[in-house]
Design an enzyme around this catalytic site. Structure first.
Site, PDB file in Angstrom:
ATOM      1  N   ASP A 116     -11.025   2.459   3.484  1.00 44.01           N
ATOM      2  CA  ASP A 116     -11.463   0.983   3.600  1.00 44.01           C
ATOM      3  C   ASP A 116     -12.702   0.723   3.046  1.00 44.01           C
ATOM      4  O   ASP A 116     -13.177  -0.389   2.716  1.00 44.01           O
ATOM      5  CB  ASP A 116     -11.016   0.556   4.590  1.00 44.01           C
ATOM      6  CG  ASP A 116      -9.700  -0.623   4.509  1.00 44.01           C
ATOM      7  OD1 ASP A 116      -9.310  -0.849   3.417  1.00 44.01           O
ATOM      8  OD2 ASP A 116      -9.074  -0.658   5.648  1.00 44.01           O
ATOM      9  N   GLN A 136      -5.106  -1.833   9.503  1.00 47.83           N
ATOM     10  CA  GLN A 136      -5.003  -3.062   8.705  1.00 47.83           C
ATOM     11  C   GLN A 136      -5.417  -4.224   9.861  1.00 47.83           C
ATOM     12  O   GLN A 136      -5.123  -4.150  10.811  1.00 47.83           O
ATOM     13  CB  GLN A 136      -3.325  -3.514   8.418  1.00 47.83           C
ATOM     14  CG  GLN A 136      -3.371  -4.642   7.681  1.00 47.83           C
ATOM     15  CD  GLN A 136      -3.793  -4.756   6.452  1.00 47.83           C
ATOM     16  OE1 GLN A 136      -4.035  -3.441   5.710  1.00 47.83           O
ATOM     17  NE2 GLN A 136      -3.924  -5.811   5.617  1.00 47.83           N
ATOM     18  N   LYS A 139       0.699  -1.288  -0.200  1.00 47.53           N
ATOM     19  CA  LYS A 139       0.004  -0.094  -0.025  1.00 47.53           C
ATOM     20  C   LYS A 139       0.744   1.370   0.151  1.00 47.53           C
ATOM     21  O   LYS A 139       0.485   2.230  -0.618  1.00 47.53           O
ATOM     22  CB  LYS A 139      -1.031  -0.120   1.205  1.00 47.53           C
ATOM     23  CG  LYS A 139      -2.107  -1.061   1.070  1.00 47.53           C
ATOM     24  CD  LYS A 139      -2.776  -1.327   2.402  1.00 47.53           C
ATOM     25  CE  LYS A 139      -3.790  -2.518   2.095  1.00 47.53           C
ATOM     26  NZ  LYS A 139      -4.712  -2.821   3.088  1.00 47.53           N
TER      27      LYS A 139
HETATM   28  N1  GUN Z   1      -6.915  -7.095   5.978  1.00 48.90           N
HETATM   29  C1  GUN Z   1      -7.367  -7.912   4.807  1.00 48.90           C
HETATM   30  N2  GUN Z   1      -7.884  -7.237   3.911  1.00 48.90           N
HETATM   31  C2  GUN Z   1      -7.765  -5.903   4.367  1.00 48.90           C
HETATM   32  C3  GUN Z   1      -8.157  -4.697   3.848  1.00 48.90           C
HETATM   33  O1  GUN Z   1      -8.716  -4.471   2.699  1.00 48.90           O
HETATM   34  N3  GUN Z   1      -8.199  -3.444   4.703  1.00 48.90           N
HETATM   35  C4  GUN Z   1      -7.644  -3.646   5.987  1.00 48.90           C
HETATM   36  N4  GUN Z   1      -7.621  -2.620   6.513  1.00 48.90           N
HETATM   37  N5  GUN Z   1      -7.235  -4.925   6.439  1.00 48.90           N
HETATM   38  C5  GUN Z   1      -7.380  -5.752   5.697  1.00 48.90           C
END
Ligand code: GUN
Length: 291
Positions: free
Chosen positions: A119, A96, A52
Site C-alpha cells: 500500500d 484495509q 483486490k
Molecule cells: N481504504 C481506502 N483506500 C485504501 C487503500 O488504498 N488501501 C487500504 N489498505 N485501505 C484503503
C-alpha cells in the site's frame, strides 16, 4: 476534449502483469502472493477487498483474505501482521482502512514490514518516496501518474493544483507531481485555502481528491485544463442493482466541455488504483524495491 479511459489503460497494464507472471512461473519463479486483512463489514471496504482478490486471480497471483469481526483487538491484529511479515510465501499485504475506532491505525501501518507494504503507507516508504528512492507508492497516486504518462500529457513547467491533502492521495501525489520526471509546479489546496476558486482556475492540471461529490464546477476550471477526478463517493441510486452509484468530485456535465483531458467516474482513476496494487505486489515479489 479527450476522455481519459482508465479502464482501458488498466486492462493493458493487467495484461502486461499477467504476461510477466507467466514468464516468472515458466522460469521456475514463485507465484506472487498478496494477502489482505479486512476488519468488519463496511460495504465500501468489502467491495474494494473483493476487487483486490478478483484482480489477483485475473493476473495469476495467489491471494489470501484474512477476515476479522469489528471487535477484533489491536493485539490480535498486530499478531497477524507479525505472522504475515514472517511468512516467506506472502510477498505483500494490506490492511484495509478504515479500522474500528478502538484500533490505532498508525500503529497498525507501522507494524507492517516496509518490504511487504504494498500500500506504500509505512513511513519508511513515504520517506523513501519523498527523497526519490525506490519505494512502494500508494496505489492512487501511482495510478494517476501512470495515466498521465500513458496519455503523453505535457507536464513540464505546468501548474498542478491538487485539492485535498490526505496521506493516501493528495500529499504523496504532490511529491510525485514535483519530481524530476514530471516537473509540475504543485499547489496543494485544502479546506483552509483562501480563494479556492481562483487557485483552481490557475491550474493547467487540476486534481480533485476531496471526497465531496461535484465539488469542482466549471467556474473553477480554466479552458484547456487537464482534470483528474479522484472522487468515489457512494450515493444511493434506484437505477443500479447494488442500490448505489459512484460520484466524482467534479461536476462532469459542465466541466468536461472546457477540458483538454478529463477522467470519468467510474472508469477513470479507480481502475488505475486497482492495477497499481497489482504492480506493487509484482515489485515486491520480484524484489525490485528492496533488494
Ligand atoms: N481504504 C481506502 N483506500 C485504501 C487503500 O488504498 N488501501 C487500504 N489498505 N485501505 C484503503
Amino acid at each position: 476534449m479527450i476522455l481519459i479511459d482508465g479502464k482501458k489503460v488498466s486492462l493493458e497494464i493487467k495484461a502486461e502483469i499477467a504476461e510477466q507472471v507467466k514468464q516468472l512461473k515458466e522460469n521456475g519463479g514463485k507465484t506472487p502472493h498478496l494477502a489482505a486483512i479486512l476488519v468488519g463489514h463496511d460495504g465500501g471496504s468489502e467491495t474494494y477487498v473483493a476487487y483486490k482478490i478478483k484482480d489477483c486471480e485475473a493476473v495469476g497471483f495467489k491471494s489470501t483474505l484474512v477476515r476479522y469481526e469489528d471487535d477484533v483487538t489491536q493485539q490480535e491484529l498486530l499478531a497477524k501482521i507479525d505472522e504475515l511479515n514472517n511468512d516467506t510465501d506472502v510477498d505483500g499485504f494490506i490492511v484495509q482502512l478504515p479500522l474500528p475506532k478502538h484500533i490505532d491505525e498508525q500503529k497498525i501501518i507501522e507494524a507492517i514490514d516496509p518490504k511487504k507494504d504494498v500500500d506504500g503507507f509505512h513511513p519508511e516508504n513515504v520517506g523513501r518516496m519523498v527523497i526519490g528512492l525506490p519505494s512502494f507508492v500508494s496505489a492512487t497516486p501511482f495510478g494517476i501518474v501512470e495515466l498521465i504518462k500513458r496519455y503523453n500529457i505535457e507536464t513540464s513547467g505546468k501548474n498542478c493544483v491538487i485539492v485535498g491533502r490526505s496521506n493516501i492521495v493528495g500529499r504523496p501525489l504532490s511529491v510525485l507531481m514535483s519530481q524530476k520526471a514530471i516537473n509540475t509546479t504543485v499547489t496543494v489546496a485544502h479546506s483552509r485555502t483562501k480563494n479556492l476558486k481562483e487557485v483552481c482556475y490557475n491550474a493547467d492540471i487540476l486534481i480533485a481528491a476531496i471526497g465531496s461529490p461535484e465539488f469542482v464546477t466549471s467556474d473553477m476550471v480554466k479552458d484547456g485544463a487537464v482534470v483528474i477526478d479522484v472522487g468515489t463517493t457512494r450515493v444511493p441510486s434506484s437505477e443500479t442493482k447494488s442500490g448505489f452509484r459512484l460520484k466524482g468530485d467534479v461536476k462532469f456535465s459542465e466541466v468536461a466541455e472546457k477540458c483538454s483531458y478529463i477522467t470519468p467516474v467510474p472508469g477513470g482513476v479507480g481502475p488505475m488504483t486497482r492495477v497499481s496494487l497489482l504492480k506493487n505486489t509484482l515489485l515486491a515479489a520480484t524484489r525490485k524495491i528492496y533488494y
